[in-house]
Design a protein around this motif. Structure first.
Motif, PDB file in Angstrom:
ATOM      1  N   UNK A   1      48.625  30.714  26.926  1.00  0.00           N
ATOM      2  CA  UNK A   1      49.025  30.009  28.147  1.00  0.00           C
ATOM      3  C   UNK A   1      49.624  30.950  29.188  1.00  0.00           C
ATOM      4  N   UNK A   2      50.537  31.802  28.771  1.00  0.00           N
ATOM      5  CA  UNK A   2      51.170  32.720  29.722  1.00  0.00           C
ATOM      6  C   UNK A   2      50.138  33.616  30.394  1.00  0.00           C
ATOM      7  N   UNK A   3      49.162  34.087  29.633  1.00  0.00           N
ATOM      8  CA  UNK A   3      48.115  34.935  30.204  1.00  0.00           C
ATOM      9  C   UNK A   3      47.312  34.162  31.248  1.00  0.00           C
ATOM     10  N   UNK A   4      46.938  32.937  30.906  1.00  0.00           N
ATOM     11  CA  UNK A   4      46.133  32.123  31.816  1.00  0.00           C
ATOM     12  C   UNK A   4      46.905  31.792  33.086  1.00  0.00           C
ATOM     13  N   UNK A   5      48.184  31.458  32.945  1.00  0.00           N
ATOM     14  CA  UNK A   5      48.981  31.122  34.120  1.00  0.00           C
ATOM     15  C   UNK A   5      49.090  32.308  35.079  1.00  0.00           C
ATOM     16  N   UNK A   6      49.351  33.473  34.539  1.00  0.00           N
ATOM     17  CA  UNK A   6      49.436  34.670  35.395  1.00  0.00           C
ATOM     18  C   UNK A   6      48.094  34.935  36.071  1.00  0.00           C
ATOM     19  N   UNK A   7      47.019  34.791  35.333  1.00  0.00           N
ATOM     20  CA  UNK A   7      45.685  35.052  35.886  1.00  0.00           C
ATOM     21  C   UNK A   7      45.287  34.015  36.932  1.00  0.00           C
TER      22      UNK A   7
ATOM     23  N   UNK B   1      48.845  39.600  29.601  1.00  0.00           N
ATOM     24  CA  UNK B   1      47.795  40.614  29.672  1.00  0.00           C
ATOM     25  C   UNK B   1      47.441  40.963  31.113  1.00  0.00           C
ATOM     26  N   UNK B   2      47.953  40.171  32.092  1.00  0.00           N
ATOM     27  CA  UNK B   2      47.693  40.445  33.509  1.00  0.00           C
ATOM     28  C   UNK B   2      48.936  40.943  34.239  1.00  0.00           C
ATOM     29  N   UNK B   3      50.006  41.229  33.498  1.00  0.00           N
ATOM     30  CA  UNK B   3      51.244  41.669  34.124  1.00  0.00           C
ATOM     31  C   UNK B   3      52.375  40.702  33.841  1.00  0.00           C
ATOM     32  N   UNK B   4      53.606  41.032  34.229  1.00  0.00           N
ATOM     33  CA  UNK B   4      54.765  40.212  33.883  1.00  0.00           C
ATOM     34  C   UNK B   4      54.808  38.887  34.633  1.00  0.00           C
TER      35      UNK B   4
ATOM     36  N   UNK C   1      64.195  35.042  44.135  1.00  0.00           N
ATOM     37  CA  UNK C   1      65.368  35.905  44.253  1.00  0.00           C
ATOM     38  C   UNK C   1      65.448  36.875  43.075  1.00  0.00           C
ATOM     39  N   UNK C   2      65.235  36.353  41.862  1.00  0.00           N
ATOM     40  CA  UNK C   2      65.306  37.207  40.681  1.00  0.00           C
ATOM     41  C   UNK C   2      64.239  38.296  40.727  1.00  0.00           C
ATOM     42  N   UNK C   3      63.061  37.941  41.239  1.00  0.00           N
ATOM     43  CA  UNK C   3      61.964  38.917  41.295  1.00  0.00           C
ATOM     44  C   UNK C   3      62.263  40.055  42.260  1.00  0.00           C
ATOM     45  N   UNK C   4      63.165  39.845  43.221  1.00  0.00           N
ATOM     46  CA  UNK C   4      63.481  40.870  44.213  1.00  0.00           C
ATOM     47  C   UNK C   4      64.672  41.748  43.815  1.00  0.00           C
ATOM     48  N   UNK C   5      65.339  41.411  42.708  1.00  0.00           N
ATOM     49  CA  UNK C   5      66.480  42.206  42.274  1.00  0.00           C
ATOM     50  C   UNK C   5      66.007  43.581  41.793  1.00  0.00           C
ATOM     51  N   UNK C   6      66.853  44.583  41.882  1.00  0.00           N
ATOM     52  CA  UNK C   6      66.438  45.936  41.471  1.00  0.00           C
ATOM     53  C   UNK C   6      65.998  45.971  40.009  1.00  0.00           C
ATOM     54  N   UNK C   7      65.066  46.840  39.741  1.00  0.00           N
ATOM     55  CA  UNK C   7      64.585  47.016  38.378  1.00  0.00           C
ATOM     56  C   UNK C   7      65.752  47.398  37.472  1.00  0.00           C
ATOM     57  N   UNK C   8      65.805  46.766  36.308  1.00  0.00           N
ATOM     58  CA  UNK C   8      66.897  47.015  35.378  1.00  0.00           C
ATOM     59  C   UNK C   8      67.956  45.936  35.378  1.00  0.00           C
ATOM     60  N   UNK C   9      67.920  45.039  36.361  1.00  0.00           N
ATOM     61  CA  UNK C   9      68.930  43.979  36.447  1.00  0.00           C
ATOM     62  C   UNK C   9      68.505  42.764  35.629  1.00  0.00           C
ATOM     63  N   UNK C  10      67.300  42.290  35.838  1.00  0.00           N
ATOM     64  CA  UNK C  10      66.796  41.110  35.129  1.00  0.00           C
ATOM     65  C   UNK C  10      66.200  41.543  33.792  1.00  0.00           C
ATOM     66  N   UNK C  11      66.552  40.904  32.692  1.00  0.00           N
ATOM     67  CA  UNK C  11      65.995  41.299  31.393  1.00  0.00           C
ATOM     68  C   UNK C  11      64.468  41.318  31.417  1.00  0.00           C
ATOM     69  N   UNK C  12      63.899  42.341  30.822  1.00  0.00           N
ATOM     70  CA  UNK C  12      62.448  42.488  30.790  1.00  0.00           C
ATOM     71  C   UNK C  12      61.867  43.196  31.973  1.00  0.00           C
ATOM     72  N   UNK C  13      62.704  43.648  32.912  1.00  0.00           N
ATOM     73  CA  UNK C  13      62.170  44.252  34.131  1.00  0.00           C
ATOM     74  C   UNK C  13      61.497  45.600  33.866  1.00  0.00           C
ATOM     75  N   UNK C  14      61.637  46.124  32.659  1.00  0.00           N
ATOM     76  CA  UNK C  14      60.879  47.324  32.321  1.00  0.00           C
ATOM     77  C   UNK C  14      59.373  47.042  32.284  1.00  0.00           C
ATOM     78  N   UNK C  15      59.016  45.748  32.246  1.00  0.00           N
ATOM     79  CA  UNK C  15      57.600  45.362  32.286  1.00  0.00           C
ATOM     80  C   UNK C  15      57.002  45.486  33.689  1.00  0.00           C
ATOM     81  N   UNK C  16      57.885  45.570  34.700  1.00  0.00           N
ATOM     82  CA  UNK C  16      57.399  45.620  36.078  1.00  0.00           C
ATOM     83  C   UNK C  16      56.759  46.978  36.369  1.00  0.00           C
TER      84      UNK C  16
END
Length: 301
Positions: free
Chosen positions: A164-170, A191-194, A285-300
């Motif tokens: 589901x997560x893959x399909x939603x992102x795609x 599989x298409x990104x975070x 708003x969360x998506x615009x926070x600096x990398x490292x602030x939101x958990x999992x942002x290493x996926x960005x």
């Protein structure tokens, strides 16, 4: 021992994370998520006023239909009175069956969130091609009625398949609310990104509270206030999202609506300490926070 794992996100203890504020300088976001649903007559899935496992005859169908005929309008009047924005998890079928709903939500500036075609079906048992079709059909109907494509998704019955997560992102979705693992947004792998997970409560939710656990309207109102009071105190240390989840055929009943209205009014006495936000605003708003602030942002990227 090796247990099955999902591989979508890594462990993260909330006490160890960076602190940030919401855009108005507060640390507690309050979001109202309402579910507007449509059901098949004498077929498929659907809850009942006495419990979750319903025989699909005319009585539970009519009880649920009360939400679109009466309950939704009762609830929107309360939200209008108190000046509260809302988001709505919307079955695509309900916008076709009840043409006055979409214009009313648009007039309020509320957010449309993808919620499948109907709550008479689940997506977690479908073949991948069929699930993609369900997601795309739901997205396109909401886009036509809302004037813009939904960016958020909550599956009927909060159900997902392994893809589901893959399909939603795609298919163009930016965030989901099906993973009640946290009180803060966090990134998940596809599989298409975070894709972002936005908190959505299965606890402060009128359906399991009043239908599964048989709480009264007053007990649910107390539940909401207790959740809010504790999270407001906790937000002195970290940003949090307090979500309140509603269904018009449940909370829209006048006897339940009154204690809910009174509880919400008391919560709003603390309005200066809150960010009244829709899930899409929280996600952006969360998506615009600096990398490292939101958990999992290493996926960005």
């Amino acid at each position: 021992m090796k247990l099955p794992r999902h591989g979508r996100y890594a462990h993260s203890a909330i006490k160890d994370r960076p602190t940030y504020e919401w855009p108005n300088g507060t640390r507690l976001a309050l979001t109202i998520c309402n579910n507007i649903e449509h059901f098949a007559y004498r077929a498929g899935l659907g809850s009942d006023s006495t419990g979750l496992s319903a025989v699909q005859n005319q009585r539970p169908y009519a009880w649920r239909d009360y939400g679109n005929r009466v309950g939704l309008w009762n609830m929107l009047e309360v939200l209008d009175e108190l000046g509260v924005p809302s988001a709505h998890n919307v079955n695509a079928a309900v916008l076709e069956a009840c043409p006055e709903i979409a214009p009313a939500l648009r007039a309020r500036g509320d957010e449309f969130i993808g919620h499948g075609r109907s709550n008479s079906e689940r997506q977690d048992g479908l073949w991948e091609e069929d699930e993609r079709r369900l997601i795309a059909e739901s997205r396109d109907v909401l886009a036509r009625h809302a004037g813009t494509s939904p960016k958020g998704w909550l599956g009927p019955y909060i159900a997902q398949s392994t893809v589901t997560l893959d399909l939603l992102k795609e298919e163009g979705f930016d965030y989901v609310m099906d993973w009640p693992a946290d009180d803060q947004p966090f990134w998940m792998a596809t599989r298409a990104g975070p894709i972002l997970s936005v908190p959505y409560s299965v606890e402060v939710n009128d359906s399991p509270a009043m239908i599964a656990r048989h709480h009264t309207g007053r007990q649910f109102a107390e539940f909401i206030e207790d959740q809010f009071a504790m999270m407001l105190a906790q937000s002195a240390k970290r940003p949090l999202v307090c979500s309140i989840v509603l269904h018009p055929f449940i909370i829209g009943q006048p006897s339940r609506l009154k204690p809910f209205r009174d509880a919400l009014a008391r919560i709003l006495d603390q309005r200066a300490k809150l960010w009244l936000a829709r899930p899409g605003e929280i996600a952006r708003y969360a998506a615009e926070l600096p990398k490292g602030v939101v958990p999992g942002s290493e996926l960005l990227p």
